[in-house]
Scaffold this active site. Sequence first.
Site, PDB file in Angstrom:
ATOM      1  N   LYS A  38      17.279  58.308  25.609  1.00 44.15           N
ATOM      2  CA  LYS A  38      16.259  57.588  26.390  1.00 44.15           C
ATOM      3  C   LYS A  38      14.876  58.168  26.107  1.00 44.15           C
ATOM      4  CE  LYS A  38      17.347  60.787  30.017  1.00 44.15           C
ATOM      5  NZ  LYS A  38      18.228  61.101  31.120  1.00 44.15           N
ATOM      6  N   HIS A 165      26.221  62.569  38.253  1.00 46.00           N
ATOM      7  CA  HIS A 165      25.179  63.401  37.653  1.00 46.00           C
ATOM      8  C   HIS A 165      24.989  64.651  38.502  1.00 46.00           C
ATOM      9  CE1 HIS A 165      22.046  64.003  34.743  1.00 46.00           C
ATOM     10  NE2 HIS A 165      21.097  64.102  35.648  1.00 46.00           N
ATOM     11  N   TYR A 262     -16.037  71.418  28.237  1.00 51.10           N
ATOM     12  CA  TYR A 262     -16.474  70.973  29.569  1.00 51.10           C
ATOM     13  C   TYR A 262     -16.434  72.115  30.573  1.00 51.10           C
ATOM     14  CZ  TYR A 262     -15.786  66.189  27.827  1.00 51.10           C
ATOM     15  OH  TYR A 262     -15.847  65.024  27.110  1.00 51.10           O
ATOM     16  N   ASP A 311      -9.290  64.178  23.073  1.00 49.12           N
ATOM     17  CA  ASP A 311      -8.870  64.044  21.675  1.00 49.12           C
ATOM     18  C   ASP A 311      -9.033  65.328  20.858  1.00 49.12           C
ATOM     19  OD1 ASP A 311      -8.902  61.174  22.260  1.00 49.12           O
ATOM     20  OD2 ASP A 311     -11.075  61.423  22.166  1.00 49.12           O
TER      21      ASP A 311
HETATM   22  C1  LIG Z   1      18.978  62.203  30.848  1.00 50.40           C
HETATM   23  C2  LIG Z   1      20.338  62.209  31.325  1.00 50.40           C
HETATM   24  C3  LIG Z   1      21.288  63.073  30.761  1.00 50.40           C
HETATM   25  C4  LIG Z   1      20.943  64.133  29.735  1.00 50.40           C
HETATM   26  O1  LIG Z   1      20.384  65.263  30.356  1.00 50.40           O
HETATM   27  P1  LIG Z   1      20.048  66.580  29.520  1.00 50.40           P
HETATM   28  O2  LIG Z   1      19.701  67.571  30.534  1.00 50.40           O
HETATM   29  O3  LIG Z   1      18.888  66.221  28.648  1.00 50.40           O
HETATM   30  O4  LIG Z   1      21.241  66.926  28.723  1.00 50.40           O
HETATM   31  C5  LIG Z   1      22.600  62.941  31.179  1.00 50.40           C
HETATM   32  N1  LIG Z   1      22.945  62.043  32.111  1.00 50.40           N
HETATM   33  C6  LIG Z   1      22.050  61.220  32.693  1.00 50.40           C
HETATM   34  C7  LIG Z   1      22.503  60.250  33.721  1.00 50.40           C
HETATM   35  C8  LIG Z   1      20.729  61.281  32.329  1.00 50.40           C
HETATM   36  O5  LIG Z   1      19.846  60.470  32.914  1.00 50.40           O
END
Ligand SMILES: *Cc1c(COP(=O)(O)O)cnc(C)c1O
Length: 368
Positions: A38, A165, A262, A311
Site C-alpha cells: 500500500k 491486526h 528563514y 525546495d
Molecule cells: C500495513 C499493514 C500491514 C504491514 O505492516 P508492517 O508493519 O509494515 O509490516 C499488515 N497488515 C495490515 C492490515 C496493514 O494495514
Amino acid sequence: MRFYRPTWAEIDLESLAHNYKQIKKLLKPKTKVMVTIKADAYGHGLIPVAKKLLRCKVDYFGVASIDEGIRLRKENIKVPILILGLILKKDIGPLFRYNLTPTVCDQDLALCLNRKAARLRKPIKVHIKIDTGMGRIGILSTNSENIVKKINSLEFIRIEGIFTHLAAADVNRKLTLQQLGVFNNLVLQLNKSGIEITLIHAANSIAVLNFKKSHFNLVRPGLVIYGLYPKKNLKIKLKSVLNLKTRIIYVKRVPAGYGISYGHDYVTRRGTNIVTLPIGYGDGYPRNLSNCAPILIRGKRFKISGRICMDQLMVDVGNTPVKIGEEAVLIGVQRGNKISAEELAELAKTIPYEIVCGLGGRIPRVYL
Ligand SMILES: *Cc1c(COP(=O)(O)O)cnc(C)c1O
C-alpha cells in the site's frame, strides 16, 4: 527516466528480494506471504516493487484501496490482491471487474456483495477482519462468531480468509498474546461449527519476527521487506532498499555571523562554505529535521543548517572544498558511512514508515 533536478531516490530491487528471502526463512515452508504494498509500496513505487516480488514468487498482495488494486491489475499482475482497507457499498463494482478481494467487517457490505455476485452468477471471495484490540476496522471479536456464520451462509460469498491486526507487537507482549488468543479461539470455534477458512492471518513485520504464534498460515509483512526495522536490536539482517540522494547545486563562502535560511535559526560562527541542496519539505523531507538531520557529503557527516525550505536546504560544510554537482546522501550509504530512515525518523519524532511514505511524487524513483 529523464529528470533535470538532481534529486532522486534509488530503489535497490535486489535488496528487496534479499529481504523477502530472509523473511521466508523465518516461516514454515507452507506459510504464505502477502506483502503489503500500500501507499505506493511505502514510497518505493508500486509497480516495480510488485513486479520484483512476483519474481520472488510472492503469494498475495495487500493494498489499502481499490484504486491501488486497479493499478496492479492494469499492469497485468495476476496474483490475488486483498484490499486491506474498507470500501463503500457504492464502490463494489471494480472488485468484480478487476478480481480484487475485499475486506468485510459487517453483514451489510456482505449482503450487498452477495446480491451483486448473484446477479453476475460469480461468487466473490472475501476476507473477514476481526478487531481483537486495535479499535480500527473489524468486527468486535465478542460479536464475531454469529456474524461470520451469517456471512458464511450467503450463497455467493466465499470466506477465503479471516484476519486481525496487532496493536502493539513491538512493545506489549501481553496484549499481543491476548489478541492472538482471542483470534485463535474464534478460529477454533468456527472450525467446530464446520466453518473452515483457508487463510488465517495476523502478522505484520514485527510479529513475523517476534511472534511465531502469529504466523498462522499467512503473514503480511510490509516494512521489513523494504529493509526497515520496526524496532531496534533485531537479529535479522536486512538491506535497506531506498536511498535518497541529491547533488550540490550551489556553494559559497560566507563570513562569520551570517544568518542562514528563514528566521536565521542558524548563524555561522566563522567564515565557512555553505552548500545549497535542491530538496525540501515540498518533497516530503520533514521540515522538523531543520538544524538537526545529518547529510553525507564526501562520505562525511554534516548537519542541515537552518530551516528546511520548500525546495531547498542548506548545509554548513566548514572548509571542505566541495564543488557544485557533488553527490549528497540524505538516506543511504556514502563511502561506508550510513544514514538510515530509522535515524531520521527518530530525529523527526516519527516512525520510519512515515519517512519513506512521505517522500513525494516530485522525487523520481530510479530502479537498480
Ligand atoms: C500495513 C499493514 C500491514 C504491514 O505492516 P508492517 O508493519 O509494515 O509490516 C499488515 N497488515 C495490515 C492490515 C496493514 O494495514
